[in-house]
Design a protein around this motif. Structure first.
Motif, PDB file in Angstrom:
ATOM      1  N   PHE A   1      39.858  40.396 -25.955  1.00  0.00           N
ATOM      2  CA  PHE A   1      39.638  41.636 -26.699  1.00  0.00           C
ATOM      3  C   PHE A   1      38.372  42.290 -26.158  1.00  0.00           C
ATOM      4  O   PHE A   1      37.617  41.666 -25.416  1.00  0.00           O
TER       5      PHE A   1
ATOM      6  N   ALA B   1      34.875  44.531 -27.101  1.00  0.00           N
ATOM      7  CA  ALA B   1      34.006  44.760 -28.253  1.00  0.00           C
ATOM      8  C   ALA B   1      32.606  45.151 -27.810  1.00  0.00           C
ATOM      9  O   ALA B   1      32.235  45.005 -26.649  1.00  0.00           O
TER      10      ALA B   1
ATOM     11  N   SER C   1      33.677  33.486 -32.997  1.00  0.00           N
ATOM     12  CA  SER C   1      33.278  34.594 -32.120  1.00  0.00           C
ATOM     13  C   SER C   1      31.867  35.039 -32.463  1.00  0.00           C
ATOM     14  O   SER C   1      31.424  34.887 -33.601  1.00  0.00           O
TER      15      SER C   1
ATOM     16  N   HIS D   1      30.276  40.972 -33.598  1.00  0.00           N
ATOM     17  CA  HIS D   1      30.748  42.045 -32.724  1.00  0.00           C
ATOM     18  C   HIS D   1      31.462  43.125 -33.521  1.00  0.00           C
ATOM     19  O   HIS D   1      31.854  42.901 -34.666  1.00  0.00           O
TER      20      HIS D   1
ATOM     21  N   THR E   1      34.852  45.186 -32.916  1.00  0.00           N
ATOM     22  CA  THR E   1      36.044  45.236 -32.063  1.00  0.00           C
ATOM     23  C   THR E   1      36.389  46.683 -31.718  1.00  0.00           C
ATOM     24  O   THR E   1      36.468  47.535 -32.598  1.00  0.00           O
TER      25      THR E   1
ATOM     26  N   PRO F   1      41.675  45.437 -30.075  1.00  0.00           N
ATOM     27  CA  PRO F   1      42.014  44.135 -30.656  1.00  0.00           C
ATOM     28  C   PRO F   1      42.672  43.191 -29.639  1.00  0.00           C
ATOM     29  O   PRO F   1      43.085  43.635 -28.558  1.00  0.00           O
TER      30      PRO F   1
ATOM     31  N   TRP G   1      36.010  32.256 -28.916  1.00  0.00           N
ATOM     32  CA  TRP G   1      35.902  33.463 -28.087  1.00  0.00           C
ATOM     33  C   TRP G   1      34.576  33.414 -27.347  1.00  0.00           C
ATOM     34  O   TRP G   1      33.537  33.186 -27.950  1.00  0.00           O
TER      35      TRP G   1
END
Length: 178
Positions: free
Chosen positions: A4, A6, A36, A39, A41, A44, A168
């Motif tokens: 993703f 971000a 993660s 962040h 996003t 996505p 992530w």
């Protein structure tokens, strides 16, 4: 591999958000958000074969280099009831423009499995999401409604995050033209 895109918050904000994520784990067994960094996003999660990662980087680098840094304001908490609690991001045109331009650029390139987002863009920094049980939401929400929080930072890059099977991690960051 899942990826993703971000804006990743700076480390001091990440550390504060991490404390809240740990609170949610301790009191409500919420673990997903811990996977993660803090962040916002922009695009996505999507499947990106390793063979396309270089092409993605070659698209994101010039895209980011044409952008200017801008401030982001965080203020208190909000929720997508009854499953998500997050730090609220105050609305701002530069962030909306970035999201729209990035989505348009990726869709027009027609090389990546990105879908046009149907839902309105609602920037936020997640504290707890899909593993927050509906019956636990009122108590968790009551806790966060009592906290006053304000922070700001300068968004100076976008990052491509990659799921390594466990968490992530930032695969690459693409700095804005400062």
């Amino acid at each position: 591999m899942l990826h993703f895109i971000a804006i990743v918050a700076p480390e001091e904000i990440n550390q504060q958000v991490l404390q809240w994520k740990h609170y949610m784990k301790k009191h409500f067994q919420c673990k997903v958000a811990l996977k993660s960094p803090a962040h916002i996003t922009l695009i996505p999660p999507f499947e990106l074969p390793d063979s396309l990662q270089t092409e993605m980087q070659e698209l994101l680098l010039p895209f980011a280099s044409r952008r200017q840094s801008f401030p982001i304001q965080l203020k208190n908490f909000a929720a997508f009831k009854p499953r998500v609690i997050y730090v609220d991001v105050l609305p701002g045109e530069p962030l909306n423009e970035l999201k729209t331009a990035l989505e348009t650029t990726l869709l027009q390139s027609n090389r990546f499995p990105i879908k046009k987002e149907d839902r309105p863009f609602h920037p936020h920094v997640t504290i707890a999401n899909r593993d927050l049980r509906k019956e636990d939401f009122p108590l968790a929400w009551q806790h966060f409604q009592q906290i006053n929080y304000e922070a700001s930072f300068i968004a100076g890059a976008i990052s491509l995050l990659r799921h390594n099977g466990q968490v992530w991690e930032i695969a690459c960051s693409f700095p804005f033209n400062n």
